[in-house]
Design a protein around this motif. Structure first.
Motif, PDB file in Angstrom:
ATOM      1  N   ARG A  42       0.877  -1.171   0.000  1.00 42.94           N
ATOM      2  CA  ARG A  42       0.000   0.000   0.000  1.00 42.94           C
ATOM      3  C   ARG A  42       0.917   1.224   0.000  1.00 42.94           C
ATOM      4  N   LEU A  43       1.175   1.756  -1.199  1.00 44.60           N
ATOM      5  CA  LEU A  43       2.153   2.824  -1.369  1.00 44.60           C
ATOM      6  C   LEU A  43       1.430   4.161  -1.398  1.00 44.60           C
ATOM      7  N   ASN A  44       1.095   4.665  -0.224  1.00 45.34           N
ATOM      8  CA  ASN A  44       0.400   5.945  -0.098  1.00 45.34           C
ATOM      9  C   ASN A  44       1.394   7.094   0.031  1.00 45.34           C
ATOM     10  N   SER A  45       2.130   7.148   1.127  1.00 44.87           N
ATOM     11  CA  SER A  45       3.117   8.201   1.317  1.00 44.87           C
ATOM     12  C   SER A  45       4.381   7.899   0.520  1.00 44.87           C
ATOM     13  N   ILE A  46       4.859   8.895  -0.231  1.00 43.59           N
ATOM     14  CA  ILE A  46       6.134   8.762  -0.946  1.00 43.59           C
ATOM     15  C   ILE A  46       7.088   9.884  -0.527  1.00 43.59           C
ATOM     16  N   THR A  47       6.836  10.430   0.667  1.00 39.47           N
ATOM     17  CA  THR A  47       7.654  11.551   1.155  1.00 39.47           C
ATOM     18  C   THR A  47       9.125  11.163   1.239  1.00 39.47           C
ATOM     19  N   GLY A  48       9.407   9.937   1.683  1.00 31.91           N
ATOM     20  CA  GLY A  48      10.794   9.509   1.844  1.00 31.91           C
ATOM     21  C   GLY A  48      11.398   8.873   0.616  1.00 31.91           C
ATOM     22  N   ALA A  49      10.654   8.840  -0.496  1.00 31.01           N
ATOM     23  CA  ALA A  49      11.153   8.191  -1.714  1.00 31.01           C
ATOM     24  C   ALA A  49      11.902   9.186  -2.590  1.00 31.01           C
ATOM     25  N   ASP A  50      12.826   8.652  -3.405  1.00 33.10           N
ATOM     26  CA  ASP A  50      13.549   9.481  -4.366  1.00 33.10           C
ATOM     27  C   ASP A  50      13.743   8.686  -5.650  1.00 33.10           C
ATOM     28  N   ALA A  51      14.519   9.241  -6.579  1.00 34.44           N
ATOM     29  CA  ALA A  51      14.722   8.582  -7.876  1.00 34.44           C
ATOM     30  C   ALA A  51      15.344   7.200  -7.722  1.00 34.44           C
ATOM     31  N   SER A  73      13.032   2.281 -12.355  1.00 41.80           N
ATOM     32  CA  SER A  73      12.432   2.151 -13.683  1.00 41.80           C
ATOM     33  C   SER A  73      10.953   1.774 -13.655  1.00 41.80           C
ATOM     34  N   ASN A  74      10.307   1.746 -12.486  1.00 39.46           N
ATOM     35  CA  ASN A  74       8.861   1.529 -12.459  1.00 39.46           C
ATOM     36  C   ASN A  74       8.138   2.715 -13.091  1.00 39.46           C
ATOM     37  N   LEU A  75       6.967   2.474 -13.653  1.00 41.07           N
ATOM     38  CA  LEU A  75       6.205   3.517 -14.339  1.00 41.07           C
ATOM     39  C   LEU A  75       5.591   4.479 -13.330  1.00 41.07           C
ATOM     40  N   LEU A  76       5.591   5.790 -13.677  1.00 44.90           N
ATOM     41  CA  LEU A  76       5.063   6.824 -12.810  1.00 44.90           C
ATOM     42  C   LEU A  76       3.953   7.600 -13.505  1.00 44.90           C
ATOM     43  N   ARG A 111       3.800   9.790  -8.995  1.00 45.17           N
ATOM     44  CA  ARG A 111       3.468   8.661  -8.132  1.00 45.17           C
ATOM     45  C   ARG A 111       3.521   7.372  -8.949  1.00 45.17           C
ATOM     46  N   TYR A 112       3.563   6.236  -8.252  1.00 46.40           N
ATOM     47  CA  TYR A 112       3.568   4.955  -8.962  1.00 46.40           C
ATOM     48  C   TYR A 112       2.286   4.798  -9.770  1.00 46.40           C
ATOM     49  N   LEU A 113       2.443   4.392 -11.042  1.00 43.82           N
ATOM     50  CA  LEU A 113       1.278   4.132 -11.882  1.00 43.82           C
ATOM     51  C   LEU A 113       0.570   2.860 -11.440  1.00 43.82           C
TER      52      LEU A 113
END
Length: 414
Positions: free
Chosen positions: A251-260, A265-268, A273-275
Motif C-alpha cells: 500500500r504505497l500511499n506516502s512517498i515523502t521519503g522516496a527518491d529517484a 524504472s517503475n512507471l510513474l 506517483r507509482y502508476l
C-alpha cells in the motif's frame, strides 16, 4: 565389569546405534547444503564446522583406554561479532551511445548479536554504502578520496520460542528469495514471525509473515506492505528440494521519503506517483542433487513473480540459476549460469537487485565462477550480459543494445 544382556537387547541397542548414525549422516548432508546455499546468497563462504569424532569411535561406557579429565569449558560469550569485507573491480562496456566505464568498489559489514536471555537476542549491523539506498552496501572509490559513509543497516530484537522466531525493528530479510524480487542488501523495517514445523521423515514446513513499514507519514496515509510465505522442504539426502510461495500486498500511499533511487524504472504518473499497485505472487523453488560427491552438488533455482496490481500488461518476471560445485571450503570451485526476464512493473524496483543498470524491463544472462583460496575467503568472477526487454519502456537506453558488466570480487568473512 561387563554387564550381561540378552541377544534381543543387544540387537535393539545395535538398531538404535545404526539409527543415530543415519541421522548424523543426514544432518551432515543438510549442513553442507545450507552452507552452499548461504555462501551463494551472501557471496562469502561459510567457515567449515569443527571436526567431530569419527562415528566408529568407542561410545561412553565401552571398554576403552581412560581419557584425560577435560577442564570445564568456558561459558559461551553472550556477545557474538561477525562481518565481511569485499573489494571489487568492475568493467562496463557495450553501450553504443555511452563510454566504457571501469571502477573500484568496496563493501564492509559488521554484525553484533547479544544474548539477553535464553529467548531474547539483540542484533545490529553496520554497513558501508549510501544510507538513502536500501538495496546496496557498495561504495565506488571516487570523490577525491573522501572518507566512506557508514550507517546502521539493521537493529532489531529477536525472540525464539521453540520453532517460533520473531524479529522486530530493522530486521534481516525473512523470506526465501532470489535477486529477482528482493535484493540481498534489503533489510525490512517492521515485524516478522516464522514458524517451522518438522514433518515425518525429515521434511519440514515453514510459515513466515512480515509487516513492512515502508514510509510513515504524520498526516497522510502510511506506505506499508503485508506479506506471507509458505515453504516446504524435503528431507536431506542425495536429492533435496524446496518450494516457497509468497504473496506481498503493498500500500504505497506516502512517498515523502522516496527518491529517484527508489522509483528507478517503475512507471510513474504525471504527478510523480507509482502508476501501478504492487500485489505480487512470488514463487521460489530449488532442487539439489548431491550424487556426484560432496564437492560437486548440482543446484537449480527458479523464481516466478506476477504483479496482480499492475496497470499495464508488463507485469511478470521469471528467472533460473544453475550452479555446479560447492563454494564453502578451501579449494572449492563452483560454476554458475543465470537467466532472467523481468517486465517493467513486475516487481517493485526499490527493493529488487541492482546488479545491472536496468532495474526492471530487462533480459539478462549471467556467468559466474567461484573459487575458495582458503577458509573464510572467496574469489568470484561474474559476467552480466543484458539489454532492455521492451523498447516501449527502454527510456534512455538503446532498445537493442546488449550491455556487458564484468565483476571481479574478493571477499573475506570473519
Amino acid at each position: 565389569m561387563a554387564q550381561s544382556a540378552s541377544a534381543e537387547q543387544i540387537a535393539d541397542l545395535q538398531r538404535q546405534l545404526d539409527a543415530l548414525k543415519a541421522e548424523q549422516a543426514q544432518t551432515a548432508a543438510r549442513i553442507a547444503q545450507v552452507e552452499n546455499t548461504l555462501g551463494r546468497i551472501t557471496g562469502v563462504p561459510v567457515a567449515p564446522p569443527p571436526a567431530t569424532p569419527v562415528s566408529g569411535a568407542p561410545i561412553s561406557g565401552a571398554a576403552a583406554a581412560p581419557a584425560p579429565v577435560a577442564l570445564a569449558a568456558k561459558p559461551a560469550s553472550k556477545l557474538q561479532l561477525s562481518g565481511d569485507v569485499r573489494v571489487r573491480y568492475e568493467s562496463n562496456f557495450g553501450d553504443t551511445d555511452a563510454r566504457n566505464r571501469d571502477r573500484g568498489v568496496v563493501r564492509a559489514r559488521l554484525r553484533a548479536n547479544y544474548a539477553v536471555s535464553d529467548h531474547i537476542m539483540a542484533g545490529a549491523q553496520l554497513s558501508t554504502g549510501d544510507d538513502d539506498d536500501p538495496n546496496t552496501a557498495d561504495v565506488t572509490l571516487s570523490n577525491w578520496d573522501d572518507d566512506l559513509r557508514v550507517s546502521l543497516d539493521q537493529i532489531y530484537l529477536r525472540g525464539t520460542w521453540g520453532n517460533l522466531v520473531v524479529h522486530a525493528g530493522k530486521i534481516p530479510q525473512p523470506f526465501r528469495r532470489t535477486d529477482l524480487v528482493w535484493d540481498g542488501d534489503v533489510s525490512p523495517q517492521g515485524l516478522s514471525a516464522a514458524y517451522k514445523q518438522p514433518l515425518p521423515g525429515g521434511a519440514s514446513l515453514k510459515a513466515t509473515g512480515l509487516y513492512f513499514q515502508i514510509d510513515e507519514a504524520s498526516r497522510a496515509k502510511d506506505s506499508s506492505m503485508v506479506g506471507g510465505q509458505i515453504e516446504f522442504a524435503t528431507a536431506p539426502g542425495v536429492f533435496h528440494a524446496e518450494l516457497a510461495a509468497g504473496y506481498y500486498d503493498y500500500r504505497l500511499n506516502s512517498i515523502t521519503g522516496a527518491d529517484a533511487g527508489d522509483f528507478r524504472s517503475n512507471l510513474l504518473t504525471p504527478a510523480g506517483r507509482y502508476l501501478s499497485d504492487f500485489d505480487m505472487l512470488d514463487i521460489v523453488g530449488s532442487a539439489t542433487f548431491a550424487g556426484l560427491g560432496e564437492r560437486w552438488p548440482v543446484q537449480l533455482i527458479g523464481n516466478y513473480v506476477h504483479n496482480y496490481g499492475a496497470a499495464v500488461d508488463a507485469d511478470t518476471g521469471y528467472g533460473a540459476d544453475l550452479f555446479v560445485g560447492r563454494a564453502s571450503k578451501p579449494h572449492d570451485l563452483r560454476f554458475g549460469y543465470g537467466y532472467s526476464r523481468t517486465e517493467v512493473d513486475a516487481v517493485l524496483a526499490a527493493f529488487s537487485h541492482d546488479n545491472i543498470d536496468i532495474a526492471t524491463n530487462y533480459l539478462l544472462h549471467s556467468l559466474s565462477v567461484d573459487y575458495v583460496p582458503r577458509a573464510n575467503t572467496l574469489l568470484n568472477l561474474t559476467l552480466y550480459h543484458y539489454r532492455p526487454l521492451d523498447p516501449l519502456y527502454a527510456g534512455a537506453n538503446q532498445p537493442r543494445d546488449w550491455l556487458n558488466r564484468v565483476r571481479l570480487n574478493f571477499s573475506v568473512n570473519f
